[in-house]
Motif scaffolding. Structure first.
Motif, PDB file in Angstrom:
ATOM      1  N   GLY A 168       0.816  -1.205   0.000  1.00  0.00           N
ATOM      2  CA  GLY A 168       0.000   0.000   0.000  1.00  0.00           C
ATOM      3  C   GLY A 168       0.854   1.261   0.000  1.00  0.00           C
ATOM      4  N   THR A 169       0.371   2.290  -0.669  1.00  0.00           N
ATOM      5  CA  THR A 169       1.094   3.554  -0.772  1.00  0.00           C
ATOM      6  C   THR A 169       0.897   4.403   0.476  1.00  0.00           C
ATOM      7  OG1 THR A 169       0.744   3.456  -3.154  1.00  0.00           O
ATOM      8  CG2 THR A 169       1.459   5.550  -2.268  1.00  0.00           C
ATOM      9  N   TYR A 170      -0.332   4.479   0.958  1.00  0.00           N
ATOM     10  CA  TYR A 170      -0.650   5.187   2.203  1.00  0.00           C
ATOM     11  C   TYR A 170      -0.985   4.115   3.231  1.00  0.00           C
ATOM     12  CZ  TYR A 170      -0.814   9.531  -0.421  1.00  0.00           C
ATOM     13  OH  TYR A 170      -0.481  10.618  -1.192  1.00  0.00           O
ATOM     14  N   GLN A 171      -0.184   4.031   4.288  1.00  0.00           N
ATOM     15  CA  GLN A 171      -0.329   2.948   5.268  1.00  0.00           C
ATOM     16  C   GLN A 171      -0.532   3.490   6.675  1.00  0.00           C
ATOM     17  OE1 GLN A 171       3.425   0.899   4.859  1.00  0.00           O
ATOM     18  NE2 GLN A 171       2.607  -0.511   3.328  1.00  0.00           N
ATOM     19  N   LEU A 172      -1.300   2.744   7.476  1.00  0.00           N
ATOM     20  CA  LEU A 172      -1.404   3.017   8.912  1.00  0.00           C
ATOM     21  C   LEU A 172      -0.359   2.153   9.598  1.00  0.00           C
ATOM     22  CD1 LEU A 172      -5.274   3.074   9.385  1.00  0.00           C
ATOM     23  CD2 LEU A 172      -3.708   5.011   9.536  1.00  0.00           C
ATOM     24  N   LEU A 173       0.654   2.811  10.177  1.00  0.00           N
ATOM     25  CA  LEU A 173       1.754   2.100  10.824  1.00  0.00           C
ATOM     26  C   LEU A 173       1.730   2.339  12.327  1.00  0.00           C
ATOM     27  CD1 LEU A 173       4.635   2.816   8.284  1.00  0.00           C
ATOM     28  CD2 LEU A 173       3.096   0.841   8.399  1.00  0.00           C
ATOM     29  N   LEU A 174       2.201   1.366  13.079  1.00  0.00           N
ATOM     30  CA  LEU A 174       2.223   1.426  14.538  1.00  0.00           C
ATOM     31  C   LEU A 174       3.189   2.500  15.028  1.00  0.00           C
ATOM     32  CD1 LEU A 174       1.337   0.124  17.251  1.00  0.00           C
ATOM     33  CD2 LEU A 174       3.307  -1.398  17.002  1.00  0.00           C
ATOM     34  N   ASN A 175       2.712   3.349  15.919  1.00  0.00           N
ATOM     35  CA  ASN A 175       3.570   4.322  16.593  1.00  0.00           C
ATOM     36  C   ASN A 175       3.990   3.668  17.908  1.00  0.00           C
ATOM     37  OD1 ASN A 175       4.403   6.432  18.416  1.00  0.00           O
ATOM     38  ND2 ASN A 175       3.540   7.911  16.985  1.00  0.00           N
ATOM     39  N   THR A 176       5.181   3.091  17.925  1.00  0.00           N
ATOM     40  CA  THR A 176       5.634   2.329  19.090  1.00  0.00           C
ATOM     41  C   THR A 176       5.935   3.236  20.282  1.00  0.00           C
ATOM     42  OG1 THR A 176       7.896   2.384  18.236  1.00  0.00           O
ATOM     43  CG2 THR A 176       6.583   0.438  17.724  1.00  0.00           C
ATOM     44  N   GLU A 177       6.245   4.486  20.032  1.00  0.00           N
ATOM     45  CA  GLU A 177       6.569   5.419  21.116  1.00  0.00           C
ATOM     46  C   GLU A 177       5.336   5.766  21.959  1.00  0.00           C
ATOM     47  OE1 GLU A 177       7.733  10.056  21.279  1.00  0.00           O
ATOM     48  OE2 GLU A 177       9.037   8.826  20.017  1.00  0.00           O
ATOM     49  N   LYS A 178       4.176   5.888  21.315  1.00  0.00           N
ATOM     50  CA  LYS A 178       2.974   6.329  22.033  1.00  0.00           C
ATOM     51  C   LYS A 178       1.980   5.213  22.337  1.00  0.00           C
ATOM     52  CE  LYS A 178       3.267  11.071  20.495  1.00  0.00           C
ATOM     53  NZ  LYS A 178       2.512  12.255  20.127  1.00  0.00           N
ATOM     54  N   SER A 179       2.135   4.057  21.720  1.00  0.00           N
ATOM     55  CA  SER A 179       1.209   2.951  21.956  1.00  0.00           C
ATOM     56  C   SER A 179       1.506   2.265  23.283  1.00  0.00           C
ATOM     57  CB  SER A 179       1.306   1.914  20.830  1.00  0.00           C
ATOM     58  OG  SER A 179       0.808   2.432  19.628  1.00  0.00           O
ATOM     59  N   THR A 180       0.446   1.765  23.913  1.00  0.00           N
ATOM     60  CA  THR A 180       0.567   0.928  25.110  1.00  0.00           C
ATOM     61  C   THR A 180      -0.234  -0.348  24.856  1.00  0.00           C
ATOM     62  OG1 THR A 180      -1.405   1.811  26.224  1.00  0.00           O
ATOM     63  CG2 THR A 180       0.688   3.003  26.579  1.00  0.00           C
ATOM     64  N   VAL A 236      -1.809   3.472  18.891  1.00  0.00           N
ATOM     65  CA  VAL A 236      -1.565   4.729  18.172  1.00  0.00           C
ATOM     66  C   VAL A 236      -1.011   4.389  16.796  1.00  0.00           C
ATOM     67  CG1 VAL A 236      -0.343   6.932  18.176  1.00  0.00           C
ATOM     68  CG2 VAL A 236      -1.165   5.957  20.337  1.00  0.00           C
ATOM     69  N   LEU A 237      -1.668   4.941  15.763  1.00  0.00           N
ATOM     70  CA  LEU A 237      -1.300   4.647  14.386  1.00  0.00           C
ATOM     71  C   LEU A 237      -0.956   5.927  13.625  1.00  0.00           C
ATOM     72  CD1 LEU A 237      -4.150   2.096  13.621  1.00  0.00           C
ATOM     73  CD2 LEU A 237      -1.748   1.586  14.152  1.00  0.00           C
ATOM     74  N   ASP A 238       0.094   5.853  12.828  1.00  0.00           N
ATOM     75  CA  ASP A 238       0.537   6.966  11.997  1.00  0.00           C
ATOM     76  C   ASP A 238       0.165   6.684  10.551  1.00  0.00           C
ATOM     77  OD1 ASP A 238       1.833   8.397  14.072  1.00  0.00           O
ATOM     78  OD2 ASP A 238       3.623   7.153  13.864  1.00  0.00           O
ATOM     79  N   LEU A 239      -0.478   7.664   9.893  1.00  0.00           N
ATOM     80  CA  LEU A 239      -0.730   7.562   8.463  1.00  0.00           C
ATOM     81  C   LEU A 239       0.526   8.054   7.750  1.00  0.00           C
ATOM     82  CD1 LEU A 239      -2.487   7.064   5.976  1.00  0.00           C
ATOM     83  CD2 LEU A 239      -3.340   9.413   6.228  1.00  0.00           C
ATOM     84  N   MET A 240       1.150   7.169   7.006  1.00  0.00           N
ATOM     85  CA  MET A 240       2.376   7.493   6.286  1.00  0.00           C
ATOM     86  C   MET A 240       2.088   7.487   4.793  1.00  0.00           C
ATOM     87  SD  MET A 240       4.209   7.849   8.942  1.00  0.00           S
ATOM     88  CE  MET A 240       5.933   7.864   8.595  1.00  0.00           C
ATOM     89  N   GLY A 241       2.600   8.522   4.096  1.00  0.00           N
ATOM     90  CA  GLY A 241       2.409   8.634   2.658  1.00  0.00           C
ATOM     91  C   GLY A 241       3.689   8.343   1.908  1.00  0.00           C
ATOM     92  N   PRO A 242       3.609   8.393   0.589  1.00  0.00           N
ATOM     93  CA  PRO A 242       4.777   8.074  -0.238  1.00  0.00           C
ATOM     94  C   PRO A 242       5.828   9.184  -0.203  1.00  0.00           C
ATOM     95  CG  PRO A 242       2.935   8.733  -1.612  1.00  0.00           C
ATOM     96  CD  PRO A 242       2.418   8.675  -0.207  1.00  0.00           C
ATOM     97  N   VAL A 277       7.846  10.950   8.869  1.00  0.00           N
ATOM     98  CA  VAL A 277       6.950  11.889   9.561  1.00  0.00           C
ATOM     99  C   VAL A 277       5.505  11.578   9.181  1.00  0.00           C
ATOM    100  CG1 VAL A 277       6.372  14.305   9.938  1.00  0.00           C
ATOM    101  CG2 VAL A 277       8.746  13.665   9.524  1.00  0.00           C
ATOM    102  N   SER A 278       4.661  11.414  10.184  1.00  0.00           N
ATOM    103  CA  SER A 278       3.263  11.058   9.986  1.00  0.00           C
ATOM    104  C   SER A 278       2.466  12.201   9.354  1.00  0.00           C
ATOM    105  CB  SER A 278       2.657  10.703  11.346  1.00  0.00           C
ATOM    106  OG  SER A 278       1.271  10.550  11.249  1.00  0.00           O
ATOM    107  N   LEU A 279       1.592  11.854   8.396  1.00  0.00           N
ATOM    108  CA  LEU A 279       0.660  12.829   7.836  1.00  0.00           C
ATOM    109  C   LEU A 279      -0.445  13.121   8.845  1.00  0.00           C
ATOM    110  CD1 LEU A 279       0.301  11.383   4.218  1.00  0.00           C
ATOM    111  CD2 LEU A 279       1.885  13.143   5.052  1.00  0.00           C
TER     112      LEU A 279
END
Length: 188
Positions: free
Chosen positions: A40-52, A57-63, A137-139
């Motif tokens: 996928g080009t735009y993905q929801l990725l795990l934010n390990t720093e803020k998740s418990t 917590v998920l970051d939308l990352m673009g191309p 950097v998360s969108l």
């Protein structure tokens, strides 16, 4: 007579205790496990720093290399299993945007209704330059909390088809449809 009394005593004790064994309570999930998408080009990725364990917590990352002025999207999660939450408890909105939400002339809004979340993160001022996306950097960043007393199992997180757009760098250009890919969610 004493023999009858001795026989009745165990029966009375059994009835006083409510009978035989008590059923054990059903299992409850104690954590959210997220497996990121592999395509996928735009993905929801795990934010390990803020998740418990119970706050996903998920970051939308673009191309990388794409220039834009904002994103808007609609996500759906099962309301009986997870609920949309602020990324950080002191946030004003149900979303953050390190890309679009930290400059003057930006708009950052989110609205949750049951299991639905609508998010918009935009640069609004004409003189604010567009942003070139970077996979570091998360969108936009969103969060889900585990609903207490939820049974373990799979939970479906998805983007509503046709509801996600990216505003291109050129002012006045039409929004560009995008597809957001979510990973797999398991409640354990």
């Amino acid at each position: 007579m004493p023999g009858r009394l001795l026989l009745a005593l165990p029966l009375a004790l059994l009835l006083a205790c409510g009978g035989g064994s008590h059923p054990s309570p059903p299992p409850r999930a104690a954590r959210i496990v997220y497996t990121p998408p592999t395509s996928g080009t735009y993905q929801l990725l795990l934010n390990t720093e803020k998740s418990t364990a119970t706050h996903l917590v998920l970051d939308l990352m673009g191309p990388t290399g794409t220039a834009g002025r904002g994103v808007a999207f609609h996500l759906v999660a099962p309301p009986g299993q997870m609920t949309w939450a602020k990324v950080d408890s002191k946030d004003a909105e149900l979303t953050q945007s390190p890309t679009f939400g930290v400059v003057a002339g930006s708009v950052l809004k989110a609205k949750a209704t049951s299991g639905d979340l609508q998010v918009g993160a935009f640069l609004t001022w004409a003189f604010t330059p567009s942003v070139t996306f970077d996979r570091t950097v998360s969108l936009a960043t969103v969060a889900l909390d585990l609903v207490p007393e939820t049974a373990p199992g799979a939970a479906t997180l998805r983007s509503t088809s046709g509801s996600a757009v990216m505003l291109p760098a050129t002012l006045g250009a039409d929004p560009v449809p995008i597809t957001i890919t979510a990973g797999t969610v398991t409640l354990q």
